[in-house]
Design an enzyme around this catalytic site. Structure first.
Site, short mmCIF file in Angstrom:
data_model
loop_
_atom_site.label_atom_id
_atom_site.label_comp_id
_atom_site.label_asym_id
_atom_site.label_seq_id
_atom_site.Cartn_x
_atom_site.Cartn_y
_atom_site.Cartn_z
N GLN A 63 -1.57 4.65 0.47
CA GLN A 63 -2.49 3.94 -0.32
C GLN A 63 -3.57 3.49 0.40
OE1 GLN A 63 1.55 1.80 -2.01
NE2 GLN A 63 -0.27 0.90 -2.69
N ARG A 118 3.40 -4.59 -5.61
CA ARG A 118 2.64 -4.76 -6.67
C ARG A 118 2.27 -6.38 -6.88
NH1 ARG A 118 3.77 -1.58 -12.12
NH2 ARG A 118 1.79 -1.77 -13.00
N CYS A 119 1.78 -6.68 -5.62
CA CYS A 119 1.52 -8.03 -5.39
C CYS A 119 0.38 -8.52 -4.33
CB CYS A 119 2.79 -8.85 -5.23
SG CYS A 119 2.67 -10.40 -4.25
N GLU A 149 -1.32 -6.03 -11.03
CA GLU A 149 -0.12 -6.94 -10.52
C GLU A 149 0.41 -7.92 -11.36
OE1 GLU A 149 -1.34 -7.36 -6.39
OE2 GLU A 149 -0.96 -5.25 -6.36
#
Ligand code: CDP
Length: 784
Positions: A219, A366-367, A735
């Site tokens: 990523q 996802r945060c 998110e």
């Protein structure tokens, strides 16, 4: 055609792109699709023990397996100075291959290279490792006692990793002590795993000039290149990192894992390309887990329900190495957003992290770094407070929201919230879901003994890491970048330091360029993930792409526009100050009929530029002045079967406010995906270990991923409060649903169970857990 961004986004573009598979699927090549001549495969030997001394490693049988070319162990790596990897925030290091002892089950012990996958796997089976089991530290509360020290390699001989705190401890304690109403609750956000459908993997090869080409599911390709240069000593210009298409990341593909270092060492040693693709079990058991925060939350309030103080003390389980992917100065990430959407006069939060015999991680699933934990804690605790005060959760929230005129709002824990209109978002949600009718229905059902719950979560996030004065990874400031080139015919390319893993940057980045320059978004190519071509950036995670790279794109496009203005002035035969950009064209001020399009200017920039510098391109490195604070109200309606404990989410509405929306279809998709993950954490998922440190759910039959059968129907709506400091007013969104939804589900279940006197249950709310709670509550009632 000019793109329409405004506040509505460009649905037309999204629809067209959806029909054209090139746009939403990138170039269609995953790491596992890569096949190079002479390529070897790697398999890892992993420890069956969670804590054990390694007494011997015998590779002789493995080397006899047909097709096996080499085996490397921790000692080989140590000898080459590659025994340890730095973790991203620089507070710890992680063993690449275990030397001396293993610290968690499935830890990497040796790497085997074979002519094909089978040979590598058979070779790994044949490596004989002898272990002497050591006592296991199974949880952070055991770790606290320091009876067994897990990491004697560290200077401080304790399992305690760090203490972090923010806010005013004494004032908070005093305010809590003098509050007429007070609640305290231990809330555990269980250990979860992002479980991307494509596990991690890489292909490493050195070319004849000794340059490393490294295809990897990353990523953050640029950070990888820098980290690999630091770890391996290979100069950065001799490393080419390419992240091709990625099948989901969710934070799992941010850290550099031991397998990557082994694959590179193998490629160097054997002078052949090496491919390593994790199995599902390897992904679930050894790569970055998420959460595992035990949070003691205390809120004080007046009799009327005005909050007076918040204190949160967290015990965190970080596993065997502190590999939490947090910015350097934030060992507990953005946990300071734990005051949520509420105007607390004073607050204090602290986190103590411990080593245990579990896999390392603590990644931002996802945060935006521990925001999901913080949001869950405050949203659950507000409902518990509402119960205590005999108020509805909606009324308590309304009474304590930060009001829209308070923005920019300085929170007691140090953030400056940029914008929001929480009352409007809540009102929109309650009206749209028919809250008053639901309350009536619930009252009727309760009278019949049925269990129906309505759960509200009014969360605030903090995304867009981040301003360089606060945020860095391995010392590299967390800016992002964009480079735009417009070709003579008005087509162009935008390259950024981010890397889409399915979020649709191919569409939205083109839209931003098109909006700023009045060009056709269909002809703006988006390229990310290649360190040889993309400008340096910190990558895509923590919903930072839109707040940071999205802003960089807008600013680079504005630079292109300024350059184009000079050429436009030449074409229009006026001075530059007489040219204005209006309705996606350059016009002569006061003479709108005299205008040129960007397409015409682009052609002239290469063919008729007069004294101006030829070409039309610009680069921008964007250092955000602040974070952005997306927010929303989520409402879940749940029916529980009293006999089986099964919770059915009958209705779910998500009202999100992510500022200016670039593309409504993509935002909708982001929300559906995140809600499904939130639903999974609330009802199904927990990475479990037994008291001996054995990992209990190592595959998708034990660690459940919801299919369309279990997934509820999602309804969505929006409010739009632009970010005042972002060039196009956009905040992140990817998110929000993962951050905001677990509390809505759990609050709904607890609301349903409240007539039975059940105050709190930890996730996941499995049928079994809920059924037992109902049974125990009923038994208790009968006894009393
Ligand atoms: O960093 P990541 O791409 O995961 O998250 P994000 O910035 O929240 O963006 C997710 C996707 O939604 C991207 O394609 C964004 O451009 C898009 N988005 C949007 O269309 N409008 C917004 N206000 C925020 C995001």
């Amino acid at each position: 055609m000019s793109a329409e961004l405004k506040h509505e986004g460009s649905l037309g573009v999204a629809m067209k792109r959806k029909e054209d598979p090139r746009f939403l699927q990138g170039k269609g090549r995953y790491v596992d699709d890569i096949s190079l001549p002479n390529m070897l495969y790697m398999a890892l030997v992993r420890s069956p023990y969670p804590h054990a001394e390694i007494t011997s490693i015998d590779i002789s049988e493995a080397m006899k397996v047909p097709g096996v070319k080499a085996v490397i162990t921790g000692k080989d790596l140590d000898a080459a100075g590659l025994g340890w990897l730095p973790t991203f925030h620089g507070l710890d290091k992680q063993m690449v291959l275990a030397v001396g002892k293993v610290l968690f089950q499935y830890q990497e012990v040796a790497a085997v290279f074979g002519e094909n996958r089978g040979a590598a796997a058979d070779g790994a089976e044949a490596v004989q490792v002898e272990y002497k089991p050591l006592p296991v530290v199974a949880d952070p509360f055991m770790a606290k006692a320091d009876k067994v020290i897990l990491r004697p390699d560290r200077e401080r001989k304790t399992n305690h990793i760090y203490h972090w705190e923010v806010g005013d401890r004494d004032r908070t304690a005093r305010a809590l002590a003098s509050s007429p109403k007070r609640i305290k609750q231990r809330i555990w956000f269980q250990r979860c795993h992002p479980a991307p459908l494509e596990p991690c993997g890489c292909v490493a090869q050195f070319d004849t000039m000794g340059r490393l080409q490294f295809f990897v599911t990353s990523q953050a390709p640029h950070v990888y290149r820098t980290a690999l240069a630091i770890v391996t000593g290979i100069p950065e210009d001799k490393i080419h990192v390419i992240s091709p298409d990625i099948g989901g990341g969710f934070g799992n593909k941010v850290p550099v894992y031991p397998g990557y270092v082994c694959a590179i060492v193998g490629a160097l040693k054997l002078a052949r390309p090496v491919k390593w693709i994790e199995t599902r079990t390897e992904n679930l058991t050894s790569t970055g887990f998420a959460r595992d925060y035990h949070m003691d939350v205390e809120i004080g309030a007046t009799e009327e329900g005005r909050v007076t103080a918040l204190h949160v003390a967290t015990t965190a389980d970080h596993g065997a190495f502190d590999a939490a992917a947090d910015p350097t100065k934030y060992p507990a990430g953005m946990f300071g957003v734990v005051t949520g959407s509420y105007d607390f006069p004073v607050a204090h939060a602290e986190v103590d992290a411990y080593f245990t015999n579990k896999a390392p991680g603590g990644i931002a699933y996802r945060c935006s770094f521990r925001v999901t934990e913080a949001s869950f804690a405050i949203e659950r605790a507000m409902d518990i407070l509402a119960d205590e005060l005999h108020m509805s959760g909606a009324d308590l929230r309304r009474k304590n929201f930060i009001r829209k005129e308070q923005f920019p709002y300085p929170s007691p824990l140090g953030f400056t919230y940029d914008s929001g209109d929480y009352h409007k978002t809540l009102d929109t949600a309650l009206e749209k879901i028919g809250y008053n009718d639901l309350l009536k229905e619930q009252a009727a059902k309760r009278a019949r003994g049925e269990l129906m719950g309505i759960g509200i979560s009014t969360f605030t996030e903090v995304v867009g890491a981040g301003p360089s004065k606060h945020f860095d990874i391995l010392g590299i400031k967390m800016f992002d970048s964009a480079e735009i080139r417009i070709h003579p015919t008005g087509a162009g390319i935008v390259r950024t330091g981010t890397k889409s893993q399915g979020q649709g940057h191919e569409t939205t980045w083109a839209q931003i360029v098109a909006e700023e320059l009045g060009l056709d978004p269909q002809n703006i190519m988006v390229e990310e993930g290649d360190t040889d071509t993309a400008p340096y950036g910190l990558g895509t995670y923590a919903s930072r792409s839109t707040p940071v790279a999205g802003a960089a794109i807008a600013m680079a496009a504005r630079r292109v526009r300024e350059k184009a203005r000079k050429v436009a002035a030449h074409l229009l035969e006026v001075g530059e100050s007489d040219v204005e950009w209006k309705e996606y064209k350059f016009q002569v001020r006061g003479v709108p009929a005299k205008s040129v399009s960007m397409k015409e200017v682009a052609f002239a920039a290469y063919t008729n530029m007069a004294q101006n510098e030829p070409g039309l391109e610009a680069t921008y490195y964007y250092d955000p002045p602040n974070m952005t604070f997306p927010n929303g109200t989520y409402v879940a309606v749940v029916d529980i079967d009293r006999e089986t404990g099964e919770s059915k989410v009958r209705k779910f509405l998500a009202v999100d406010d992510c500022g200016t929306i670039i593309n409504p279809l993509i935002v909708e998709g982001q929300i559906h995906g995140g809600l499904t993950e939130g639903f999974a954490m609330a009802f199904m998922q927990e990475i479990q270990y037994d008291s001996e440190g054995n990992h209990l759910n190592t595959n998708f039959t034990d660690y459940l991923v919801p299919t369309s059968l279990e997934t509820p129907h999602w309804e969505t709506a929006k409010t739009v409060t632009p970010s005042p400091h972002h060039p196009i007013g956009a905040k992140g969104v990817g998110e929000s649903p993962n951050v905001g939804s677990p509390a809505a589900f759990v609050n709904a279940v607890m609301d349903a169970l409240s007539p039975l006197g059940v105050r709190h249950l930890d996730m996941p709310l499995t049928r079994d857990k809920v059924w037992r709670a109902i049974r125990d509550a009923e038994a208790g009632k009968k006894q009393s």
